[in-house]
Write an enzyme that holds these catalytic residues in place. Structure first.
Site, PDB file in Angstrom:
ATOM      1  N   ARG A   1     -13.564  -5.429  15.417  1.00  0.00           N
ATOM      2  CA  ARG A   1     -12.758  -4.294  15.930  1.00  0.00           C
ATOM      3  C   ARG A   1     -13.341  -3.036  15.851  1.00  0.00           C
ATOM      4  O   ARG A   1     -13.943  -2.618  14.951  1.00  0.00           O
ATOM      5  CB  ARG A   1     -11.483  -4.200  14.938  1.00  0.00           C
TER       6      ARG A   1
ATOM      7  N   GLU B   1       1.681  -6.924  11.601  1.00  0.00           N
ATOM      8  CA  GLU B   1       1.374  -6.661  10.097  1.00  0.00           C
ATOM      9  C   GLU B   1       2.260  -5.787   9.401  1.00  0.00           C
ATOM     10  O   GLU B   1       2.448  -6.130   8.057  1.00  0.00           O
ATOM     11  CB  GLU B   1      -0.063  -5.877  10.006  1.00  0.00           C
TER      12      GLU B   1
ATOM     13  N   HIS C   1      -3.108 -10.538   8.994  1.00  0.00           N
ATOM     14  CA  HIS C   1      -3.625  -9.183   8.389  1.00  0.00           C
ATOM     15  C   HIS C   1      -4.513  -9.342   7.168  1.00  0.00           C
ATOM     16  O   HIS C   1      -3.962 -10.157   6.159  1.00  0.00           O
ATOM     17  CB  HIS C   1      -2.265  -8.592   8.214  1.00  0.00           C
TER      18      HIS C   1
ATOM     19  N   ARG D   1       0.545 -11.002  13.700  1.00  0.00           N
ATOM     20  CA  ARG D   1      -0.218 -10.597  12.573  1.00  0.00           C
ATOM     21  C   ARG D   1       0.373 -10.738  11.083  1.00  0.00           C
ATOM     22  O   ARG D   1      -0.210 -10.168  10.205  1.00  0.00           O
ATOM     23  CB  ARG D   1      -0.579  -9.108  12.711  1.00  0.00           C
TER      24      ARG D   1
ATOM     25  N   TYR E   1      -6.930   7.513  12.740  1.00  0.00           N
ATOM     26  CA  TYR E   1      -6.816   6.156  12.000  1.00  0.00           C
ATOM     27  C   TYR E   1      -8.246   5.393  12.266  1.00  0.00           C
ATOM     28  O   TYR E   1      -8.605   5.337  13.455  1.00  0.00           O
ATOM     29  CB  TYR E   1      -5.767   5.229  12.453  1.00  0.00           C
TER      30      TYR E   1
ATOM     31  N   TRP F   1       1.684   6.710  11.971  1.00  0.00           N
ATOM     32  CA  TRP F   1       0.491   6.712  11.364  1.00  0.00           C
ATOM     33  C   TRP F   1      -0.341   5.395  11.714  1.00  0.00           C
ATOM     34  O   TRP F   1       0.393   4.491  11.960  1.00  0.00           O
ATOM     35  CB  TRP F   1       0.110   7.051  10.094  1.00  0.00           C
TER      36      TRP F   1
ATOM     37  N   ASP G   1      -7.083  -1.498  17.685  1.00  0.00           N
ATOM     38  CA  ASP G   1      -5.812  -1.143  17.093  1.00  0.00           C
ATOM     39  C   ASP G   1      -5.506   0.255  17.368  1.00  0.00           C
ATOM     40  O   ASP G   1      -5.912   1.168  17.146  1.00  0.00           O
ATOM     41  CB  ASP G   1      -6.061  -1.409  15.315  1.00  0.00           C
TER      42      ASP G   1
ATOM     43  N   ASN H   1       0.788  -1.159   0.111  1.00  0.00           N
ATOM     44  CA  ASN H   1      -0.067  -0.082   0.123  1.00  0.00           C
ATOM     45  C   ASN H   1       0.882   1.463  -0.153  1.00  0.00           C
ATOM     46  O   ASN H   1       1.501   1.554   0.804  1.00  0.00           O
ATOM     47  CB  ASN H   1      -0.844  -0.112   1.210  1.00  0.00           C
TER      48      ASN H   1
ATOM     49  N   GLU I   1      -8.328 -11.465   9.765  1.00  0.00           N
ATOM     50  CA  GLU I   1      -8.915 -10.332   9.547  1.00  0.00           C
ATOM     51  C   GLU I   1      -9.785 -10.497   8.367  1.00  0.00           C
ATOM     52  O   GLU I   1      -8.875 -10.978   7.271  1.00  0.00           O
ATOM     53  CB  GLU I   1      -7.941  -9.070   9.750  1.00  0.00           C
TER      54      GLU I   1
ATOM     55  N   GLU J   1      -3.960  -4.477  19.514  1.00  0.00           N
ATOM     56  CA  GLU J   1      -3.039  -4.249  18.465  1.00  0.00           C
ATOM     57  C   GLU J   1      -2.237  -3.385  18.315  1.00  0.00           C
ATOM     58  O   GLU J   1      -2.324  -1.987  18.557  1.00  0.00           O
ATOM     59  CB  GLU J   1      -3.849  -4.612  17.130  1.00  0.00           C
TER      60      GLU J   1
ATOM     61  N   HIS K   1     -13.982  -4.651  10.605  1.00  0.00           N
ATOM     62  CA  HIS K   1     -13.972  -3.431  11.315  1.00  0.00           C
ATOM     63  C   HIS K   1     -15.213  -2.660  11.430  1.00  0.00           C
ATOM     64  O   HIS K   1     -16.294  -2.799  10.697  1.00  0.00           O
ATOM     65  CB  HIS K   1     -13.098  -2.590  10.087  1.00  0.00           C
TER      66      HIS K   1
ATOM     67  N   HIS L   1      -2.511   1.275  16.463  1.00  0.00           N
ATOM     68  CA  HIS L   1      -1.684   1.531  15.343  1.00  0.00           C
ATOM     69  C   HIS L   1      -0.321   2.277  15.527  1.00  0.00           C
ATOM     70  O   HIS L   1       0.049   3.287  14.924  1.00  0.00           O
ATOM     71  CB  HIS L   1      -2.544   2.548  14.238  1.00  0.00           C
TER      72      HIS L   1
ATOM     73  N   ASP M   1      -6.452  -3.443   1.783  1.00  0.00           N
ATOM     74  CA  ASP M   1      -5.286  -3.393   0.958  1.00  0.00           C
ATOM     75  C   ASP M   1      -4.380  -4.390   0.650  1.00  0.00           C
ATOM     76  O   ASP M   1      -3.379  -4.693  -0.026  1.00  0.00           O
ATOM     77  CB  ASP M   1      -4.143  -2.079   1.329  1.00  0.00           C
TER      78      ASP M   1
END
Ligand code: CS2
Ligand code: MG
Length: 401
Positions: free
Chosen positions: A147, A261, A311, A282, A159, A401, A209, A37, A338, A235, A122, A211, A315
């Site tokens: 999630r 991930e 994961h 992940r 996010y 991010w 998550d 991605n 996921e 996560e 999600h 992130h 994407d």
């Protein structure tokens, strides 16, 4: 059997995907996902310029030898671009081998260890109330694990909550900048899970998550704050490359931890698994180097009671999901898969045997990994440069991010 041609297909049915198609002299072909991605063309060029010329004429049955040739032979090892390129080739070779054996890939791995694969999806909202509603809608769709990500009052969308996260060039011509505040986040998120447990009880598996955004002590505090709500996992609490940082988190909380991930090799997660600093790994077929490499990570994790949790956001293409599902069905230490879903055009460009029903997935029993690419349709969706967002603290500091 010989490899006669390898196509690198870049298509963007809603977001960019990179697909490897390996064609043999016996009419069999296999496909693999090589999507990274925000850096898709880097992988496509790595394949076209540096990998494809080396593999024409090779025997596609020699999967392990080709994997070692591409990994050791590059001299410059690991990294997301290299491992996504290797993954695309590797998934396609396993697809060919299973087709040649006229069996679904999971049978080649050792057969099914379960009847179906538990998955999670999600749900998000601009605030707690919206997120609670979104979780309810997902539960009505049959999901048993969800999630939950919420916006934070006082901050623009963060996010996992920004609905404008389309992948069109106009929207992502340059990285979108998001604002983050750990303090505002830490003060707000526990209330989300208090409301979710009030609304849906204790049966529903709830995941979250972070992130990569916390320091170890902040992650430890959040883990403790969330203990009453018995999450399935928390996560990416701290930046994943700081493996030692998870020792501090582990000392302070019993909230299960998931990470991986962003990992692209077994070396990225060795310490985390050996010291049992995490509960779920992940890593996924496309970013970790394909079926060959992911199977190794899964086997290593099984020695230390760490469960798999591939994961599977949008994407990763439906091809990667298909390859993951065959490993998920086989793995003795399977945890959860996921599945954030795909758009209709993505389902059409990548016809697949895998199916969703009642909160679970199954790879299907088509010979191979059961996913294909419709090249004619794929050609209708040309590449559009797009980026992942970046995050800054309120004072402008560039953040995770
Ligand atoms: C997220 C991903 O699904 C997840 O756990 O962390 O959606 C991640 O943001 C994207 O895959 C990044 O491309
Ligand atoms: Mg994540």
């Amino acid at each position: 059997m010989k490899i006669t041609d390898i196509k690198i297909i870049v298509t963007a049915p809603g977001r960019n995907f990179v697909t490897v198609k390996i064609i043999t002299d016996e009419g069999l072909y296999g496909v693999g996902d090589a999507t990274l991605n925000g850096r898709e063309l880097a992988v496509a060029a790595y394949l076209t310029e540096h990998v494809v010329p080396c593999l024409i004429g090779h025997d596609p049955a020699r999967i392990e030898d080709i994997w070692q040739y591409l990994y050791k032979g590059a001299y410059w090892r690991r990294g997301p671009v290299t491992m996504c390129a290797i993954a695309g080739i590797d998934m396609a070779l396993w697809d060919i081998k299973a087709k040649a054996a006229n069996m679904p890939l999971y049978q080649l791995l050792g057969g099914a260890s379960r009847e179906r694969v538990l998955c999670y999806t999600h749900a998000s909202g601009a605030d707690i109330a919206e997120t609670v509603e979104a979780v309810g809608r997902r539960q009505e769709e049959g999901y048993l694990a969800i999630r939950a990500q919420t916006g934070i009052p006082g901050l623009p969308p963060i996010y996992g909550t920004d609905k404008s996260n389309t992948n069109s060039a106009a929207a992502d011509a340059l990285p979108r900048e998001e604002v983050w505040s750990t303090a505002k986040y830490m003060n707000y998120v526990p209330a989300l899970f208090e409301e979710l447990r009030k609304a849906y009880g204790t049966e529903l598996h709830l995941l979250h998550d972070t992130h990569h955004r916390l320091t170890p002590i902040e992650a430890a505090r959040l883990g403790k704050d969330l203990e009453p709500y018995r999450l399935f996992w928390l996560e990416d609490t701290v930046a994943a490359e700081h493996q030692e940082g998870f020792r501090l988190v582990r000392q302070h909380t019993t909230t299960p931890l998931a990470v991986g991930e962003v990992f692209n090799s077994i070396w990225d997660c060795r310490l985390l698994i050996e010291e049992q600093l995490i509960d779920y790994i992940r890593t996924t077929a496309v970013h970790a180097g394909g079926v060959t490499a992911l199977r190794r990570i899964m086997d290593f994790a099984s020695v230390y009671n760490v469960r798999t949790a591939c994961h599977g956001a949008m994407d990763m293409s439906p091809i990667c999901l298909g390859a993951n599902l065959h490993l998920d069905l086989w793995a003795p230490n399977f945890g959860i898969q996921e599945y954030s879903g795909y758009t209709e055009p993505m389902h059409e460009v990548f016809p697949h045997a895998w199916r969703f029903a009642d909160g679970h997935l199954h790879p299907g029993d088509t010979p191979g990994h059961g996913v294909d690419i419709d090249e004619t349709l794929a050609a209708k969706y040309p590449y559009e440069r797009a980026y992942l967002p970046v995050a800054r603290l309120e004072d402008g500091t560039l953040w995770h991010w």
